[in-house]
Design a protein around this motif. Sequence first.
Motif, PDB file in Angstrom:
ATOM      1  N   PHE A  48       0.830  -1.205   0.000  1.00 14.16           N
ATOM      2  CA  PHE A  48       0.000   0.000   0.000  1.00 14.16           C
ATOM      3  C   PHE A  48       0.864   1.255   0.000  1.00 14.16           C
ATOM      4  N   GLU A  49       1.917   1.258   0.823  1.00 10.10           N
ATOM      5  CA  GLU A  49       2.802   2.427   0.903  1.00 10.10           C
ATOM      6  C   GLU A  49       3.529   2.673  -0.418  1.00 10.10           C
ATOM      7  N   GLU A  52       1.036   4.235  -2.715  1.00  9.38           N
ATOM      8  CA  GLU A  52       0.818   5.613  -2.282  1.00  9.38           C
ATOM      9  C   GLU A  52       1.966   6.503  -2.765  1.00  9.38           C
ATOM     10  N   LYS A  53       3.189   6.012  -2.645  1.00 10.65           N
ATOM     11  CA  LYS A  53       4.373   6.761  -3.077  1.00 10.65           C
ATOM     12  C   LYS A  53       4.343   7.020  -4.588  1.00 10.65           C
ATOM     13  N   ALA A  57      -4.247   6.694  -6.560  1.00  6.57           N
ATOM     14  CA  ALA A  57      -5.336   7.263  -5.755  1.00  6.57           C
ATOM     15  C   ALA A  57      -6.511   6.305  -5.558  1.00  6.57           C
ATOM     16  N   PHE A  80      -5.715   3.055   5.540  1.00  9.50           N
ATOM     17  CA  PHE A  80      -5.311   3.415   4.177  1.00  9.50           C
ATOM     18  C   PHE A  80      -6.471   4.010   3.387  1.00  9.50           C
ATOM     19  N   ARG A  83      -6.403   7.579   4.361  1.00 11.25           N
ATOM     20  CA  ARG A  83      -5.277   8.274   3.738  1.00 11.25           C
ATOM     21  C   ARG A  83      -5.571   8.587   2.276  1.00 11.25           C
ATOM     22  N   LEU A  84      -6.155   7.631   1.576  1.00 12.90           N
ATOM     23  CA  LEU A  84      -6.512   7.859   0.173  1.00 12.90           C
ATOM     24  C   LEU A  84      -7.581   8.940   0.048  1.00 12.90           C
ATOM     25  N   ARG A  87      -6.448  12.387  -0.046  1.00 18.39           N
ATOM     26  CA  ARG A  87      -5.832  12.778  -1.316  1.00 18.39           C
ATOM     27  C   ARG A  87      -6.836  12.675  -2.468  1.00 18.39           C
TER      28      ARG A  87
END
Length: 135
Positions: A48-49, A52-53, A57, A80, A83-84, A87
Amino acid sequence: MRCTGAESFVTGEAADMKVEIKKYCNVAIVKPHGDIRVKTILALKSQFEALEKEGVAKIAVDLSMVDFLDSSGIGLLANFAKRLHKRNGRMCLYNYSDDVKHLLDITGIEQAMNLYDTEEQMKQGMMGGDDGPAS
């Protein structure tokens, strides 16, 4: 939206869990193999990270190879998704067993992300006009 197929395919393995990733149109499809629990979430979290990096999206998690999620696994998915959402992205879960669906229903996770029974429903929701759960 018409898509011609998967753009790429990545497989990662760590801590007793294999994680497959396909990028289909503008959605990363993540398919963990095995239970999502405290001893295996690092493999999923690292994938997932990495997504994300890369700026992904939209993440759809295919749970067809998952028989069980513990509270740490559910927490990882919910965090997560949040977090999404910050953004302007989103996460969904699909292809889950009846037992996994029962766990998801108990947690109320559908308030943080959409749940789809099938891949076809996921594609329609994530690539079509569905904007996700109400905030």
